[in-house]
Design a protein around this motif. Sequence first.
Motif, PDB file in Angstrom:
ATOM      1  N   THR A 148      42.518  39.412  73.571  1.00 60.78           N
ATOM      2  CA  THR A 148      43.553  40.123  74.318  1.00 60.78           C
ATOM      3  C   THR A 148      44.929  39.524  74.045  1.00 60.78           C
ATOM      4  O   THR A 148      45.885  40.256  73.770  1.00 60.78           O
ATOM      5  N   ILE A 149      45.036  38.225  74.104  1.00 57.84           N
ATOM      6  CA  ILE A 149      46.318  37.559  73.853  1.00 57.84           C
ATOM      7  C   ILE A 149      46.765  37.798  72.417  1.00 57.84           C
ATOM      8  O   ILE A 149      47.945  38.015  72.157  1.00 57.84           O
ATOM      9  N   ASP A 186      32.310  30.771  76.984  1.00 58.36           N
ATOM     10  CA  ASP A 186      32.538  31.271  75.621  1.00 58.36           C
ATOM     11  C   ASP A 186      32.954  32.740  75.627  1.00 58.36           C
ATOM     12  O   ASP A 186      33.858  33.139  74.899  1.00 58.36           O
ATOM     13  N   ALA A 187      32.289  33.538  76.462  1.00 55.45           N
ATOM     14  CA  ALA A 187      32.614  34.967  76.534  1.00 55.45           C
ATOM     15  C   ALA A 187      34.023  35.185  77.059  1.00 55.45           C
ATOM     16  O   ALA A 187      34.782  36.000  76.522  1.00 55.45           O
ATOM     17  N   VAL A 188      34.388  34.451  78.086  1.00 54.39           N
ATOM     18  CA  VAL A 188      35.736  34.591  78.647  1.00 54.39           C
ATOM     19  C   VAL A 188      36.777  34.116  77.638  1.00 54.39           C
ATOM     20  O   VAL A 188      37.808  34.766  77.444  1.00 54.39           O
ATOM     21  N   GLN A 189      36.517  33.012  76.986  1.00 54.19           N
ATOM     22  CA  GLN A 189      37.461  32.484  76.002  1.00 54.19           C
ATOM     23  C   GLN A 189      37.664  33.464  74.851  1.00 54.19           C
ATOM     24  O   GLN A 189      38.787  33.704  74.424  1.00 54.19           O
ATOM     25  N   THR A 190      36.587  34.052  74.377  1.00 53.77           N
ATOM     26  CA  THR A 190      36.678  35.025  73.287  1.00 53.77           C
ATOM     27  C   THR A 190      37.457  36.260  73.736  1.00 53.77           C
ATOM     28  O   THR A 190      38.341  36.741  73.031  1.00 53.77           O
ATOM     29  N   GLY A 191      37.140  36.770  74.916  1.00 51.68           N
ATOM     30  CA  GLY A 191      37.813  37.964  75.426  1.00 51.68           C
ATOM     31  C   GLY A 191      39.296  37.738  75.648  1.00 51.68           C
ATOM     32  O   GLY A 191      40.135  38.554  75.243  1.00 51.68           O
ATOM     33  N   ASP A 239      50.206  39.586  71.434  1.00 50.91           N
ATOM     34  CA  ASP A 239      51.133  38.838  70.596  1.00 50.91           C
ATOM     35  C   ASP A 239      51.577  39.669  69.395  1.00 50.91           C
ATOM     36  O   ASP A 239      52.746  39.691  69.038  1.00 50.91           O
ATOM     37  N   ARG A 240      50.633  40.364  68.774  1.00 54.47           N
ATOM     38  CA  ARG A 240      50.987  41.212  67.628  1.00 54.47           C
ATOM     39  C   ARG A 240      51.923  42.331  68.045  1.00 54.47           C
ATOM     40  O   ARG A 240      52.843  42.684  67.326  1.00 54.47           O
ATOM     41  N   GLY A 241      51.673  42.890  69.208  1.00 57.21           N
ATOM     42  CA  GLY A 241      52.525  43.968  69.709  1.00 57.21           C
ATOM     43  C   GLY A 241      53.944  43.493  69.946  1.00 57.21           C
ATOM     44  O   GLY A 241      54.913  44.144  69.550  1.00 57.21           O
ATOM     45  N   PHE A 242      54.094  42.342  70.592  1.00 61.51           N
ATOM     46  CA  PHE A 242      55.425  41.800  70.819  1.00 61.51           C
ATOM     47  C   PHE A 242      56.100  41.419  69.509  1.00 61.51           C
ATOM     48  O   PHE A 242      57.305  41.610  69.340  1.00 61.51           O
TER      49      PHE A 242
END
Length: 51
Positions: free
Chosen positions: A32-33, A23-28, A37-40
């Motif tokens: 990040t993605i 869960d922690a990895v999925q949330t992190g 994505d917003r930046g691109f």
Amino acid sequence: MALLLASLTLGIITGMDIRDVADAVQTGVGHTIGNVDRGFGAVFGERSNME
């Protein structure tokens, strides 16, 4: 990929439950993605307005 494996390994070594680690990895990774994505989207959106 190395950071992902390191975070999984560290979570398991420190005694976290495997579900909590996942869960922690999925949330992190999701946050990040989402930020990347917003930046691109902003870069490509601005570029299309210039043409």
